[in-house]
Design an enzyme around this catalytic site. Structure first.
Site, short mmCIF file in Angstrom:
data_model
loop_
_atom_site.label_atom_id
_atom_site.label_comp_id
_atom_site.label_asym_id
_atom_site.label_seq_id
_atom_site.Cartn_x
_atom_site.Cartn_y
_atom_site.Cartn_z
CE1 TYR A 50 19.62 10.00 41.29
CE2 TYR A 50 19.81 9.78 43.66
CZ TYR A 50 19.48 10.53 42.56
OH TYR A 50 19.03 11.80 42.71
CE LYS A 82 15.25 13.23 26.14
NZ LYS A 82 14.42 14.40 25.91
CG ASP A 112 11.77 16.03 27.28
OD1 ASP A 112 11.27 14.90 27.30
OD2 ASP A 112 12.37 16.47 26.29
CG ASP A 147 16.19 12.80 43.44
OD1 ASP A 147 15.50 12.99 44.46
OD2 ASP A 147 17.33 13.26 43.31
#
Ligand code: NAD
Length: 369
Positions: free
Chosen positions: A125, A192, A225, A249
């Site tokens: 972002y 991640k 995930d 988000d």
């Protein structure tokens, strides 16, 4: 003199209606607030030539606390997003999004009480993007091949994902401090790191370091995930979750979905100097001016604001009054009724009337919350 001076940006679309409803219920708590009301967004472009005029930023910087309604970001006009500009200009680096079940809300889950803390300034972002085919992009592709030994196709667009130690430390310190101050017991770092070792890996390493400063709060991490699946399967296992911008988000909307949707999802953008409170939802243009939008997300943002300015008792009373109106199920907007076209749904301002009435009701007269 009022005890607090607070900047209020009504917003556009349904913003003015939900802001007015929130202002009325906050005033009904009898906390002494002097509201400095300033418009921003598309509506002030003609007058000031800027959707975020300097006097609005000055007001927020002076008062250090602001609450805003949603603002429309037109697609494809080149007009900058005021929502993003505010976060950037005021360095509001932590976005706090509590997601809580209230009895009476139609939802697949009960007893959810999760808090997402989203890093608000870095990650994909950051707005560092290179368009496909631009000479600068082709140069960058060459540089990446030379420096990193990896070939990127020449027709690729590129978005850069910066994650810094500085940015990670401050958002985790905020998350841990908020957890301590609000009686929470656990912080989960979401990442991640197994794939993006130099960004998410740095995020996780830094989180582990910061966690040592807060021995009273349990710390763990989850790969994003797996986190998404676990939030759906066993949300009760989680408490405060700190995430980089993009995962935050996506997962904060998932959490809003677990607890009744956008009409009930509040938020707070926090920096070292300034705090800006706003609902998660947007300007819902199709309902603008119709007295239909649910003002509860904006009211609950007001609850967060009252606690932030040291008026926790008033914040608690307001939250209980909102919870009572939800539990009674009569004076709620269409989105909280079993059927969306339920003729008994009330309008935005009638929800405010009901919350104000509930604020005046002694706690033992309402249903248990
Ligand atoms: P949205 O949140 O406005 O609407 C999504 C859906 O939820 C729509 O069906 C809408 O009618 C419904 N909805 C939203 N708020 C509601 C409420 N309070 N009560 C009942 N129903 C409600 O999202 P969008 O359509 O993607 O965006 C519309 C505009 O808002 C865009 O210009 C976008 O840029 C802007 N936006 C602003 C903010 C902000 O100010 N922080 C946040 C998100 C979107």
């Amino acid at each position: 003199m009022a005890r607090h001076t607070i900047t209020l940006i009504p917003g556009d679309g349904v913003g003015p209606e939900v802001s007015e409803a929130a202002r009325r219920v906050i005033d009904a708590t009898a906390v002494d607030i002097d509201w400095e009301v300033h418009d921003a967004g598309l509506g002030v472009m003609e007058q000031y030539g800027d959707p975020l005029p300097p006097h609005v930023l000055e007001s927020i910087r002076r008062n250090r606390v602001a609450i805003k309604g949603p603002l429309t970001t037109p697609v494809g006009t080149g007009i900058r997003s005021v929502n993003v500009a505010l976060r950037r200009e005021l360095d509001l680096y932590a976005l706090l999004r509590p997601c809580k079940s209230y009895p009476g809300v139609r939802s697949r889950y009960d007893n959810i009480d999760l808090v997402v803390v989203r890093e608000n300034t870095e990650d994909l972002y950051a707005g560092i993007e290179f368009a496909e085919g631009d000479p600068g992009t082709l140069e960058l592709i060459d540089d990446i091949e030379r420096l990193g030994g990896r070939k990127i196709r020449s027709d690729a667009g590129i978005s850069i994902k910066p994650i810094s130690i500085f940015g990670t430390q401050r958002v985790f310190r905020f998350g841990f401090e908020w957890a301590e101050a609000n009686g929470r017991h656990k912080v989960t770092a979401v990442h991640k790191a197994n794939i993006m070792k130099h960004t998410d890996g740095l995020w996780l390493r830094t989180a582990r370091e910061v966690s040592k400063e807060f021995p009273r709060i349990e710390f763990e991490d989850r790969i994003v995930d797996n986190m998404a699946m676990q939030l759906v399967q066993k949300p009760e296992m989680y408490d405060v979750m700190v995430m980089p911008n993009l995962y935050g988000d996506i997962l904060s909307d998932l959490c809003a979905g677990l607890t009744g949707g956008l009409g009930l999802a509040p938020g707070a953008n926090i920096g070292d100097e300034v705090a800006l409170f706003e609902a998660t939802h947007g300007s819902a243009p199709k309902y603008a001016g119709l007295n239909k939008a649910n003002p509860m997300a904006m009211m609950l943002s007001g609850v967060l604001m009252l606690r932030h300015i040291g008026e926790a008792a008033a914040g608690d009373r307001l939250e209980q009054a909102i919870a009572r109106v939800i539990a009674e199920g009569r004076s709620v907007t269409y989105d909280m009724k079993p059927e969306r076209d339920d003729p008994t749904a009330v309008g935005t301002s009638q929800v405010a009337d009901a919350v104000i009435e509930a604020l005046g009701t002694p706690p033992n007269r309402g249903p248990e919350i």
